[in-house]
Motif scaffolding. Structure first.
Motif, PDB file in Angstrom:
ATOM      1  N   TYR A 142      -0.177   9.461   8.113  1.00 53.22           N
ATOM      2  CA  TYR A 142       0.335   8.717   9.275  1.00 53.22           C
ATOM      3  C   TYR A 142       1.842   8.514   9.195  1.00 53.22           C
ATOM      4  N   THR A 143       2.393   8.497   7.996  1.00 49.95           N
ATOM      5  CA  THR A 143       3.857   8.437   7.882  1.00 49.95           C
ATOM      6  C   THR A 143       4.485   9.701   8.450  1.00 49.95           C
ATOM      7  N   ILE A 144       3.927  10.860   8.097  1.00 47.19           N
ATOM      8  CA  ILE A 144       4.444  12.127   8.628  1.00 47.19           C
ATOM      9  C   ILE A 144       4.214  12.213  10.134  1.00 47.19           C
ATOM     10  N   ALA A 145       3.085  11.736  10.599  1.00 48.96           N
ATOM     11  CA  ALA A 145       2.773  11.838  12.030  1.00 48.96           C
ATOM     12  C   ALA A 145       3.648  10.924  12.879  1.00 48.96           C
ATOM     13  N   LEU A 146       3.930   9.710  12.384  1.00 50.52           N
ATOM     14  CA  LEU A 146       4.658   8.741  13.205  1.00 50.52           C
ATOM     15  C   LEU A 146       6.168   8.958  13.165  1.00 50.52           C
ATOM     16  N   LEU A 147       6.745   9.130  11.972  1.00 54.95           N
ATOM     17  CA  LEU A 147       8.204   9.177  11.885  1.00 54.95           C
ATOM     18  C   LEU A 147       8.776  10.553  12.221  1.00 54.95           C
ATOM     19  N   PRO A 148       8.484  11.614  11.468  1.00 54.57           N
ATOM     20  CA  PRO A 148       9.069  12.904  11.853  1.00 54.57           C
ATOM     21  C   PRO A 148       8.541  13.443  13.178  1.00 54.57           C
ATOM     22  N   LEU A 149       7.212  13.368  13.385  1.00 58.52           N
ATOM     23  CA  LEU A 149       6.626  14.004  14.567  1.00 58.52           C
ATOM     24  C   LEU A 149       6.928  13.225  15.832  1.00 58.52           C
ATOM     25  N   VAL A 150       6.487  11.969  15.885  1.00 53.29           N
ATOM     26  CA  VAL A 150       6.635  11.194  17.126  1.00 53.29           C
ATOM     27  C   VAL A 150       8.085  10.764  17.334  1.00 53.29           C
ATOM     28  N   LYS A 151       8.682  10.160  16.303  1.00 54.52           N
ATOM     29  CA  LYS A 151      10.028   9.610  16.478  1.00 54.52           C
ATOM     30  C   LYS A 151      11.078  10.694  16.651  1.00 54.52           C
ATOM     31  N   TYR A 152      11.166  11.614  15.690  1.00 60.35           N
ATOM     32  CA  TYR A 152      12.246  12.596  15.727  1.00 60.35           C
ATOM     33  C   TYR A 152      11.976  13.743  16.702  1.00 60.35           C
ATOM     34  N   VAL A 153      10.792  14.343  16.615  1.00 65.59           N
ATOM     35  CA  VAL A 153      10.520  15.527  17.432  1.00 65.59           C
ATOM     36  C   VAL A 153      10.489  15.195  18.915  1.00 65.59           C
ATOM     37  N   PHE A 154       9.889  14.059  19.284  1.00 65.49           N
ATOM     38  CA  PHE A 154       9.692  13.764  20.702  1.00 65.49           C
ATOM     39  C   PHE A 154      10.706  12.797  21.287  1.00 65.49           C
ATOM     40  N   VAL A 155      11.482  12.086  20.461  1.00 73.60           N
ATOM     41  CA  VAL A 155      12.418  11.101  21.012  1.00 73.60           C
ATOM     42  C   VAL A 155      13.846  11.378  20.555  1.00 73.60           C
ATOM     43  N   VAL A 156      14.096  11.324  19.250  1.00 71.37           N
ATOM     44  CA  VAL A 156      15.463  11.355  18.741  1.00 71.37           C
ATOM     45  C   VAL A 156      16.162  12.673  19.064  1.00 71.37           C
ATOM     46  N   LEU A 157      15.439  13.784  19.028  1.00 71.57           N
ATOM     47  CA  LEU A 157      16.067  15.072  19.318  1.00 71.57           C
ATOM     48  C   LEU A 157      16.644  15.137  20.727  1.00 71.57           C
ATOM     49  N   LYS A 158      16.134  14.316  21.625  1.00 69.00           N
ATOM     50  CA  LYS A 158      16.650  14.312  22.995  1.00 69.00           C
ATOM     51  C   LYS A 158      17.969  13.556  23.100  1.00 69.00           C
ATOM     52  N   VAL A 403       4.086  24.671  12.230  1.00 67.26           N
ATOM     53  CA  VAL A 403       4.155  25.222  10.870  1.00 67.26           C
ATOM     54  C   VAL A 403       4.269  24.110   9.830  1.00 67.26           C
ATOM     55  N   VAL A 404       5.332  23.350   9.896  1.00 69.68           N
ATOM     56  CA  VAL A 404       5.615  22.371   8.847  1.00 69.68           C
ATOM     57  C   VAL A 404       4.554  21.280   8.802  1.00 69.68           C
ATOM     58  N   PHE A 405       4.255  20.687   9.935  1.00 73.12           N
ATOM     59  CA  PHE A 405       3.310  19.562   9.976  1.00 73.12           C
ATOM     60  C   PHE A 405       1.923  19.950   9.458  1.00 73.12           C
ATOM     61  N   PRO A 406       1.286  21.004   9.967  1.00 73.51           N
ATOM     62  CA  PRO A 406      -0.044  21.343   9.441  1.00 73.51           C
ATOM     63  C   PRO A 406      -0.033  21.775   7.978  1.00 73.51           C
ATOM     64  N   CYS A 407       0.994  22.506   7.547  1.00 73.56           N
ATOM     65  CA  CYS A 407       1.043  22.947   6.146  1.00 73.56           C
ATOM     66  C   CYS A 407       1.198  21.761   5.200  1.00 73.56           C
ATOM     67  N   LEU A 408       2.015  20.785   5.571  1.00 71.79           N
ATOM     68  CA  LEU A 408       2.164  19.605   4.725  1.00 71.79           C
ATOM     69  C   LEU A 408       0.871  18.805   4.655  1.00 71.79           C
ATOM     70  N   LEU A 409       0.201  18.652   5.789  1.00 70.14           N
ATOM     71  CA  LEU A 409      -1.071  17.923   5.780  1.00 70.14           C
ATOM     72  C   LEU A 409      -2.086  18.623   4.881  1.00 70.14           C
ATOM     73  N   LEU A 410      -2.180  19.941   4.978  1.00 66.61           N
ATOM     74  CA  LEU A 410      -3.114  20.685   4.131  1.00 66.61           C
ATOM     75  C   LEU A 410      -2.752  20.544   2.659  1.00 66.61           C
ATOM     76  N   ALA A 411      -1.449  20.568   2.351  1.00 66.26           N
ATOM     77  CA  ALA A 411      -1.018  20.443   0.961  1.00 66.26           C
ATOM     78  C   ALA A 411      -1.433  19.100   0.373  1.00 66.26           C
TER      79      ALA A 411
END
Length: 870
Positions: A142-158, A403-411
């Motif tokens: 949930y740390t990976i899902a909330l901060l990099p994915l939701v915060k950075y990918v969908f908000v901060v990059l804009k 790529v990054v998100f699913p591979c990290l979760l699997l790892a």
């Protein structure tokens, strides 16, 4: 109001206002000295209805406000409207190619986090049941899902600045919409740069305007905002020290238990594994380990080699980065799937966040302490935003999401499944979970990935320091450009060797990835908190987001980051003090340099030469004028610098043409080459004195040598003179015409109903207006003008001035530089004397000299010493 807010251009000059028939406009204005030598908007804006009136609209552009023909940007006038510096649409295949390349530049740091996350987490929490494993896994997921994915990918990059990201990019974006820059050198003409893309808050949104006015009015808020940005930047530089240390050491630590002599604790890794019943590579042997030495020495060797090759640049090896990291992510995902299937696939139930609650309920304080290790799973998340300028938003989003998100979760799930069967292997979980036959290939790839992750962070540190220098927040240093094609490929020798020494010191002192991880977490979370604060301000001020949605962003993500920050702060005594020391050091250096530079600029403004004094001297300037061009470098954007008076007193003669050159950085990433120079005339025509402001963005690179710079400057000056003559002829011809025959409402050209600063509340460049409309308007206006006005004959005064300029060019260029010393006034308080007289003076003595920094030839330099009392 504070002193810096009271600084104004002093010398007042009485100007006679020109009289215009029509509309009853006949005024004589009081203006200050800066307007005589300042940049006024060259064209008044008009709406779409006015654009259709041909000659009337052209007349209003000259009459709406008494126009100074010696105050406009020739290059921007001619080209800015014809070139839309907007990013071109990128094809799908190009976007996918960029997404592949981001793997090697952006995600190296985050990709190497599985090397040490669970090792650090379970050093705080002992594995006693599956709740410990599933709770830790759920936290990581949930740390990976909330901060990099939701915060950075969908908000901060804009929240990017014309495609550029990072802390200083956010700060420059805010500086464009609110005048919060501590250095008061902004001009209305800067807003005409095509890449400025200013879209100010609409009057209907009182909240955005209120925030803007509050920021501009209170100097304490300006200082607080600057300190926040500098703190975030200091944390990023701290990352540049800690990332190579922890990444390389984590990868090398895989040799513990695999090769004899590689141990940092002095214990037998093999014997420990045998006693715990953990499987191991078949070629292990029992020998005496070299206490503390092997891993540390091998890590230091790799780090020294890594920093030693920085001077060659990364462009030659850049193509290998993405394939290597792609192979690394593929290995992570494949090994994760293998461990899931072989050991315990039921760990997938960690997607239930209830296990986080059970984890904290069971371990309480230890679970909170383990958050410091959990946050390491998103190390490098800030790189997604900081490295945005090299790629595109869709490319970074695609690479992380698919790529990054699913591979990290699997790892992480694969490591958790391995721990379900071998809970004693948490100290060395990554390499223990790798199948025996793949140990050495994975070790080689892991070491390569760690070096790539370090390389990316080192390059990001160089870019960050360069942006700080451009915005006046870091002492000037030598910058070497290692690529002819990529402007982001730079090398700063002083910073490089400083980072190398600090990395070696960190590895030598800590000798353990766990202690380094304690330090790493503080730097990472600190940068995230700064980004959250600045993006919230962007939402309120620029995006004009709904208040509820804007407040949800800091409440949700800021709360999560504060919880993590509280956990990592508890490790201050266990290594967390290190990034705080680094951040405090760089913050002090940057703030002292900015503080001293602002005081020096304000002193120059107060002591500048008045126009009355220049008029009294006459066109000879009280001395002999000899052929040649004198380029006087200074920092003022208005007025005549006091150093010019020192040259008049010290030299027996002065050049026939004087150009005051100001190298100015504006808060945008890149200034187009054709809009580089801003020219204006200083004093009457027979003085032959001009001001040239060379504008650069914070990502621009001054590659041109002095010959190219001189050529560009002279061409722009000639264009300025020709354009000035055309405008004078056009204006004088319009005054002779019978304006009553033109049907124009008085509101269009009356200045009584329009405040003087009305133009500053709207963009000075209207990007939505089509070029066809502009062309048709100018053609219609030209057709309505008499032939006498549009005569192609060269003005005799222009011909004389051009010939005089050519004679000066043939005589050569001379560069006038000031060797200034800054001292605090005697009545200043003790702290100010300490900062200015000693600390700031030390930085000025040891930074890059003005001649080298401005790329001027040493053979043609004249320098005069001057002391500024601040």
């Amino acid at each position: 109001m504070e002193e810096e807010d009271r600084i104004e251009e002093s010398s007042r000059v009485r100007l006679r206002g020109r009289t215009f028939s029509g509309g009853g406009v006949n005024e004589s204005r009081w203006v200050d000295g800066s307007e005589v030598d300042s940049e006024s908007p060259p064209l008044s804006l008009f709406d779409d209805n006015e654009a259709k009136e041909g000659y009337g609209s052209l007349r209003r552009r000259l009459v709406k406000k008494p126009k100074r023909v010696d105050s406009f940007d020739v290059e921007a006038m001619e080209i800015a409207g014809a070139h839309g510096h907007h990013p071109k649409d990128i094809s799908t295949w190009r976007t996918l190619a960029l997404a592949f390349q981001t793997l090697g530049v952006v995600y190296g740091d985050m990709g190497t986090s599985p090397l040490y996350v669970f090792s650090d987490v379970f050093s705080k929490v002992k594995i006693e049941s599956e709740v410990d494993i599933l709770g830790a896994l759920s936290l990581v997921m949930y740390t990976i899902a909330l901060l990099p994915l939701v915060k950075y990918v969908f908000v901060v990059l804009k929240a990017n600045d014309n495609g550029e990201g990072g802390t200083f990019a956010l700060y420059s974006l805010i500086c464009r919409y609110a005048k919060v820059n501590m250095l008061p050198n902004r001009q209305p003409a800067d807003e005409q740069i095509s890449s400025f893309r200013l879209k100010l808050p609409t009057p209907e949104l009182e909240r955005a305007l209120s925030i803007k006015e509050t920021l501009e009015r209170r100097s304490s808020l300006k200082t607080l905002l600057l300190l926040l940005v500098l703190m975030g930047t200091s944390m990023v530089i701290g990352d540049g020290i800690l990332t190579p240390a922890i990444s390389v050491m984590s990868a090398v630590s895989g040799l513990q238990g695999a090769v004899k002599g590689f141990d940092t604790s002095g214990y037998f890794s093999f014997a420990l594994m045998e006693n715990r019943g953990i499987r191991h590579p078949p070629y292990d042997s029992i020998v005496s380990s070299l206490p503390y030495a092997a891993v540390v020495v091998f890590s230091i060797v790799i780090l020294v080699a890594l920093f030693s090759i920085q001077q060659f640049g990364t462009s030659k090896v850049g193509f290998s980065f993405a394939p290597a990291l792609a192979l690394w992510f593929f290995s992570l995902g494949s090994i994760g799937i293998y461990n899931l299937v072989k050991y315990d696939i039921t760990v997938i139930k960690a997607v239930n966040p209830a296990y986080i609650y059970f984890f904290f309920k069971k371990n309480s304080k230890d679970a909170w302490s383990a958050l410091g290790g959990c946050i390491l799973c998103i190390t490098g998340a800030e790189a997604m935003f900081a490295d945005l300028g090299h790629f595109s938003v869709p490319a970074i989003q695609i690479a992380f999401t698919f790529v990054v998100f699913p591979c990290l979760l699997l790892a992480y799930m694969g490591q958790a499944a391995f721990l379900m069967k071998y809970p004693e292997s948490s100290d060395r979980i990554f390499y223990d979970s790798v199948p025996e036959s793949l140990f050495w290939p994975v070790f080689v790839i892991a070491t390569l990935a760690a070096m790539i992750a370090s390389q990316a962070m080192i390059s990001a540190t160089f870019s960050c320091v360069k942006q700080s220098m451009a915005l006046g927040c870091f002492p000037r240093m030598k910058i070497i450009h290692t690529s002819r094609k990529l402007m982001g490929q730079i090398y700063i020798p002083v910073i490089n060797w400083f980072l190398m020494i600090m990395c070696v010191v960190v590895v030598s002192i800590f000798r353990s990835t766990t202690d380094i991880a304690n330090a790493y977490g503080i730097a990472e979370v600190g940068v995230m908190l700064v980004t959250t604060t600045l993006v919230t301000l962007v939402m309120l001020l620029i995006w004009q987001t709904n208040l509820f949605m804007a407040l949800c962003f800091p409440l949700v993500f800021g709360s999560i980051e504060l919880i993590y920050f509280s956990a990592v702060l508890s490790k201050v005594l266990e290594g967390g003090w290190l990034p705080l020391v680094f951040a405090s050091f760089f913050l002090s250096v940057m703030y002292i340099w900015n503080y001293g530079s602002v005081l020096k600029y304000q002193s120059e403004v107060r002591e500048k030469i008045s126009m009355d004094f220049m008029l009294e001297l006459g066109s000879t300037l009280g001395t002999v004028r000899t052929p040649g061009i004198g380029l006087l470098y200074n920092e003022l954007v208005h007025g005549i610098p006091s150093i010019f008076g020192q040259f008049l007193l010290s030299l027996p003669a002065i050049h026939s043409t004087i150009v005051f050159v100001c190298i100015k950085y504006v808060p945008i990433p890149v200034v187009p080459q054709e809009e580089r120079f801003l020219f204006r005339r200083v004093c009457p025509k027979d003085y032959h004195m001009f001001r040239c402001i060379a504008r650069y963005g914070y990502k621009d690179i001054r590659k041109e040598d002095h010959h190219a710079f001189e050529q560009l400057l002279v061409q722009s000056l000639e264009n300025f003179l020709r354009k000035e003559a055309q405008e004078l002829a056009l204006e004088s011809g319009l005054q002779e015409m019978d304006l009553d025959s033109v049907s124009v409402s008085s509101r269009d050209y009356s200045t009584r109903d329009v405040p003087d600063n009305e133009e500053l509340k709207v963009p000075l460049m209207l990007g939505t207006r089509s070029e066809e409309a502009e062309t048709s308007n100018s053609e219609a206006a030209s057709a309505a003008l008499p032939s006498s006005i549009m005569s192609s004959e060269i003005d005799p005064s222009l011909e004389y001035e051009l010939s005089a300029l050519q004679e000066a060019i043939d005589s050569g260029f001379t560069y006038f530089l000031a060797h200034g010393d800054v001292r605090a006034k005697k009545n200043s308080f003790f702290l100010k004397k300490l900062v200015i007289n000693y600390l700031y003076a030390f930085l000025r003595r040891n930074c890059r000299a003005g001649a080298a920094n401005m790329s001027v030839p040493h053979m043609n330099i004249l320098q005069v010493g001057m002391t500024y009392m601040v």
